[in-house]
Scaffold this active site. Structure first.
Site, PDB file in Angstrom:
ATOM      1  N   SER A  74       1.156  -1.709   0.626  1.00  0.00           N
ATOM      2  CA  SER A  74      -0.146   0.043   0.366  1.00  0.00           C
ATOM      3  C   SER A  74       1.031   1.311  -0.640  1.00  0.00           C
ATOM      4  O   SER A  74       1.155   1.639   0.597  1.00  0.00           O
ATOM      5  CB  SER A  74      -0.812  -0.294   1.576  1.00  0.00           C
ATOM      6  N   HIS A  75       0.861   2.056  -1.529  1.00  0.00           N
ATOM      7  CA  HIS A  75       1.597   3.394  -1.186  1.00  0.00           C
ATOM      8  C   HIS A  75       1.215   4.453  -0.315  1.00  0.00           C
ATOM      9  O   HIS A  75       1.992   5.178   0.467  1.00  0.00           O
ATOM     10  CB  HIS A  75       1.488   3.980  -1.946  1.00  0.00           C
ATOM     11  N   VAL A  76       0.032   4.520   0.355  1.00  0.00           N
ATOM     12  CA  VAL A  76      -0.282   5.318   1.315  1.00  0.00           C
ATOM     13  C   VAL A  76      -0.024   4.657   3.130  1.00  0.00           C
ATOM     14  O   VAL A  76       0.453   5.457   3.194  1.00  0.00           O
ATOM     15  CB  VAL A  76      -1.618   5.366   0.853  1.00  0.00           C
ATOM     16  N   GLY A  79       3.846   5.690   2.757  1.00  0.00           N
ATOM     17  CA  GLY A  79       3.909   6.771   2.297  1.00  0.00           C
ATOM     18  C   GLY A  79       3.756   7.727   4.075  1.00  0.00           C
ATOM     19  O   GLY A  79       4.126   8.422   4.525  1.00  0.00           O
TER      20      GLY A  79
END
Length: 194
Positions: A74-76, A79
């Site tokens: 998950s890039h979220v 990040g």
């Protein structure tokens, strides 16, 4: 060197497919004693040059394009985890993608999902570096609040031609750390830079 402002911070490093990615271990080893935790996110082309498994020896965790056990990352989450996100080395491709809000890989999508500015350390040959489009993308990144640390002139072996010649290269790990510290201090002084 003692940079105490960073000691409780979590550093995320994006690695792109520049030939200089094969030297990333020297940056990771140097940064290790200055940060609470270091994780890495890699593009597929970076993994073609240096396997994620090899990079994992020098950091706390590696996220690769293909995920783990068939599950995508998950890039979220990635990040949000990071206090500071740097891309070392940043290719012309990643500069162009992120300057234009295009997210075609995990490194670029994480730039969009990261709640703060990103610090880019570009590395490419002089022909690419001097292109108008690259300058325009760097200018746009800076307008958007990101930090771009320009490469330095060095004598380098150019793989494409098989010769040693004046070219561009990444700044040394100690200077990169100072740039990261400066970027973080600026961000804390001016929250609008996030």
């Amino acid at each position: 060197m003692s940079i105490s402002i960073l000691k409780d911070k979590k550093l995320l490093i994006g690695i792109c497919g520049s030939i200089s990615s094969v030297g990333i271990s020297s940056y990771l080893l140097y940064f290790k004693s200055f940060f609470k935790e270091i994780r890495v996110v890699m593009t597929k082309t970076a993994e073609d040059l240096i396997p994620a498994h090899t990079v994992s020896y020098f950091c706390d965790h590696v996220y690769s394009e293909h995920g783990e056990n068939g599950k995508r990352h998950s890039h979220v989450e990635i990040g949000r985890w990071a206090d500071i996100y740097c891309i070392i080395p940043a290719t012309a491709n990643i500069l162009g993608q992120t300057a234009n809000g295009v997210a075609m890989n995990l490194v670029a999508t994480t730039v969009l999902a990261h709640p703060h500015n990103t610090i880019f350390f570009p590395n490419m040959n002089d022909l690419m570096w001097n292109k108008t489009v690259v300058s325009r993308n760097i200018e746009q990144l800076r307008k958007d609040g990101h930090i771009v640390i320009e490469p330095v002139e060095i004598m380098a072996f150019e793989i494409a031609t098989g010769t040693r010649k004046p070219n561009r290269g990444l700044i040394t790990p100690d200077k990169a750390l100072l740039a990261i510290e400066k970027g973080f201090k600026e961000r804390t002084k001016h929250p609008s830079l996030t």
